[in-house]
Design a protein around this motif. Structure first.
Motif, mmCIF file in Angstrom:
data_model
loop_
_atom_site.group_PDB
_atom_site.id
_atom_site.type_symbol
_atom_site.label_atom_id
_atom_site.label_comp_id
_atom_site.label_asym_id
_atom_site.label_seq_id
_atom_site.Cartn_x
_atom_site.Cartn_y
_atom_site.Cartn_z
ATOM 1 N N LEU A 74 -18.844 -0.992 107.194
ATOM 2 C CA LEU A 74 -18.646 -0.921 105.751
ATOM 3 C C LEU A 74 -19.201 -2.157 105.057
ATOM 4 N N PRO A 75 -19.797 -1.977 103.872
ATOM 5 C CA PRO A 75 -20.221 -3.147 103.098
ATOM 6 C C PRO A 75 -19.017 -3.772 102.400
ATOM 7 N N THR A 77 -18.696 -5.239 99.735
ATOM 8 C CA THR A 77 -18.647 -5.055 98.279
ATOM 9 C C THR A 77 -18.260 -3.646 97.852
ATOM 10 N N ARG A 78 -18.133 -2.725 98.811
ATOM 11 C CA ARG A 78 -17.861 -1.325 98.437
ATOM 12 C C ARG A 78 -16.699 -0.726 99.233
ATOM 13 N N THR A 79 -15.828 -1.539 99.759
ATOM 14 C CA THR A 79 -14.736 -1.012 100.579
ATOM 15 C C THR A 79 -13.768 -0.145 99.788
ATOM 16 N N ASP A 80 -13.747 -0.302 98.463
ATOM 17 C CA ASP A 80 -12.819 0.477 97.644
ATOM 18 C C ASP A 80 -13.468 1.713 97.038
ATOM 19 N N ALA A 81 -14.703 2.025 97.429
ATOM 20 C CA ALA A 81 -15.381 3.207 96.902
ATOM 21 C C ALA A 81 -14.698 4.469 97.415
ATOM 22 N N PRO A 82 -14.491 5.470 96.559
ATOM 23 C CA PRO A 82 -13.822 6.710 96.991
ATOM 24 C C PRO A 82 -14.474 7.364 98.202
ATOM 25 N N VAL A 83 -15.804 7.297 98.275
ATOM 26 C CA VAL A 83 -16.487 7.937 99.389
ATOM 27 C C VAL A 83 -16.136 7.265 100.716
ATOM 28 N N VAL A 84 -15.809 5.971 100.683
ATOM 29 C CA VAL A 84 -15.430 5.263 101.909
ATOM 30 C C VAL A 84 -14.128 5.825 102.456
ATOM 31 N N ASP A 85 -13.137 5.928 101.596
ATOM 32 C CA ASP A 85 -11.854 6.487 102.029
ATOM 33 C C ASP A 85 -12.021 7.913 102.536
ATOM 34 N N ALA A 86 -12.877 8.683 101.860
ATOM 35 C CA ALA A 86 -13.078 10.074 102.249
ATOM 36 C C ALA A 86 -13.735 10.173 103.625
ATOM 37 N N VAL A 87 -14.721 9.335 103.875
ATOM 38 C CA VAL A 87 -15.407 9.373 105.169
ATOM 39 C C VAL A 87 -14.476 8.926 106.284
ATOM 40 N N ARG A 100 -12.993 -0.126 112.198
ATOM 41 C CA ARG A 100 -13.720 -0.568 111.011
ATOM 42 C C ARG A 100 -14.368 -1.936 111.245
ATOM 43 N N LEU A 101 -15.582 -2.049 110.713
ATOM 44 C CA LEU A 101 -16.286 -3.327 110.758
ATOM 45 C C LEU A 101 -16.831 -3.597 109.360
ATOM 46 N N VAL A 102 -16.193 -4.511 108.647
ATOM 47 C CA VAL A 102 -16.600 -4.848 107.286
ATOM 48 C C VAL A 102 -17.545 -6.040 107.349
ATOM 49 N N VAL A 103 -18.714 -5.888 106.743
ATOM 50 C CA VAL A 103 -19.711 -6.952 106.795
ATOM 51 C C VAL A 103 -20.186 -7.301 105.393
ATOM 52 N N VAL A 126 -21.446 5.536 115.878
ATOM 53 C CA VAL A 126 -21.474 4.504 114.839
ATOM 54 C C VAL A 126 -21.846 5.162 113.522
ATOM 55 N N VAL A 127 -21.063 4.908 112.494
ATOM 56 C CA VAL A 127 -21.335 5.437 111.167
ATOM 57 C C VAL A 127 -21.519 4.258 110.223
ATOM 58 N N SER A 128 -22.659 4.206 109.580
ATOM 59 C CA SER A 128 -22.939 3.120 108.651
ATOM 60 C C SER A 128 -22.843 3.597 107.211
ATOM 61 N N LEU A 129 -22.061 2.874 106.421
ATOM 62 C CA LEU A 129 -21.968 3.105 104.981
ATOM 63 C C LEU A 129 -22.594 1.937 104.219
ATOM 64 N N LEU A 130 -23.402 1.152 104.911
ATOM 65 C CA LEU A 130 -24.021 -0.011 104.289
ATOM 66 C C LEU A 130 -24.922 0.356 103.124
ATOM 67 N N ALA A 131 -25.457 1.578 103.135
ATOM 68 C CA ALA A 131 -26.357 2.001 102.064
ATOM 69 C C ALA A 131 -25.688 1.982 100.700
ATOM 70 N N LEU A 132 -24.357 2.023 100.685
ATOM 71 C CA LEU A 132 -23.645 2.068 99.405
ATOM 72 C C LEU A 132 -23.850 0.803 98.587
ATOM 73 N N ASP A 133 -24.195 -0.304 99.245
ATOM 74 C CA ASP A 133 -24.417 -1.561 98.520
ATOM 75 C C ASP A 133 -25.821 -1.545 97.930
ATOM 76 N N GLU A 134 -25.913 -1.241 96.651
ATOM 77 C CA GLU A 134 -27.206 -1.129 95.984
ATOM 78 C C GLU A 134 -27.615 -2.408 95.268
ATOM 79 N N ASP A 135 -26.828 -3.447 95.380
ATOM 80 C CA ASP A 135 -27.184 -4.715 94.738
ATOM 81 C C ASP A 135 -28.475 -5.261 95.349
#
Length: 224
Positions: A74-75, A77-87, A100-103, A126-135
């Motif tokens: 998980l990124p 900066t986006r751990t509180d995004a609704p899609v994170v909880d859903a996944v 969980r691995l928050v980076v 392994v599931v990556s949600l790193l793409a959610l960080d668009e900064d």
């Protein structure tokens, strides 16, 4: 084909299509016709290189069965995004244990990430949600943090010797049905993912684009 187009033009008597007027002699027209034919062949060859990608919503991919432990990256900066909880909830509901691995994707260290991955132990996926960080990456405004971090993740997984398949999850990176394409930054992760799949097919899972509700992830991971 080019031959059909040739005869169609001749039948119409439209010599202008070949770049000819109406007064050229046959010996003058032949080089022009030959050049036209070569151009048609070149255009046909270029057309044969083109392709289209059509997205279709996958039916029945809302549930699935998973086993073992899955590492979800998980990124920070986006751990509180609704899609994170859903996944996360979807993976657990499918029967797997989530690790969980928050980076922090900004300035992510490859060696440090590999060490943290190794500490997580054996995982089945392994599931990556790193793409959610668009900064944007500091100093590189054209590069999203999610893309850079995803690249480092692929490298770190190899360094840590993780054979489990890697899945990259995005939202809004593809337009399917009535869903809109609204995230060019995350779409760039798809380009990276396709290259990673070609380079490391033995440890590649795939790419999944979901809505903000995250519905369907477990079904795709579970092979429904």
């Amino acid at each position: 084909g080019g031959t059909d187009a040739f005869w169609e033009v001749l039948e119409r008597g439209d010599l202008s299509a070949f770049g000819l007027g109406g007064e050229e002699r046959v010996d003058q027209a032949l080089p022009v016709l030959a050049q036209w034919r070569r151009r048609q062949r070149t255009e046909a060859l270029i057309d044969s290189w083109r392709y289209r990608v059509i997205w279709r919503r996958r039916p029945g991919a809302t549930t699935g069965t998973l086993t073992g432990t899955w590492l979800v990256v998980l990124p920070a900066t986006r751990t509180d995004a609704p899609v994170v909880d859903a996944v996360l909830g979807g993976i657990e509901a499918a029967g797997a244990t989530v690790s969980r691995l928050v980076v922090n994707g900004d300035g992510l260290d490859r060696a440090g990430l590999a060490a943290r991955i190794a500490e997580a132990g054996l995982v089945d996926g392994v599931v990556s949600l790193l793409a959610l960080d668009e900064d944007p990456v500091p100093g590189r405004p054209a590069v999203p943090v999610g893309v850079a971090a995803s690249l480092v993740l692929v490298q770190a997984l190899g360094d840590a010797g993780v054979p489990a398949p890697l899945w990259m999850v995005t939202t809004g990176a593809a337009a399917v049905g009535d869903a809109h394409f609204d995230s060019p930054a995350q779409a760039a992760v798809w380009g990276l993912g396709q290259v990673a799949g070609l380079e490391f097919p033995e440890r590649w899972g795939g790419l999944v684009d979901v809505g903000v509700d995250g519905v369907g992830v477990a079904g795709v991971l579970g092979g429904v």
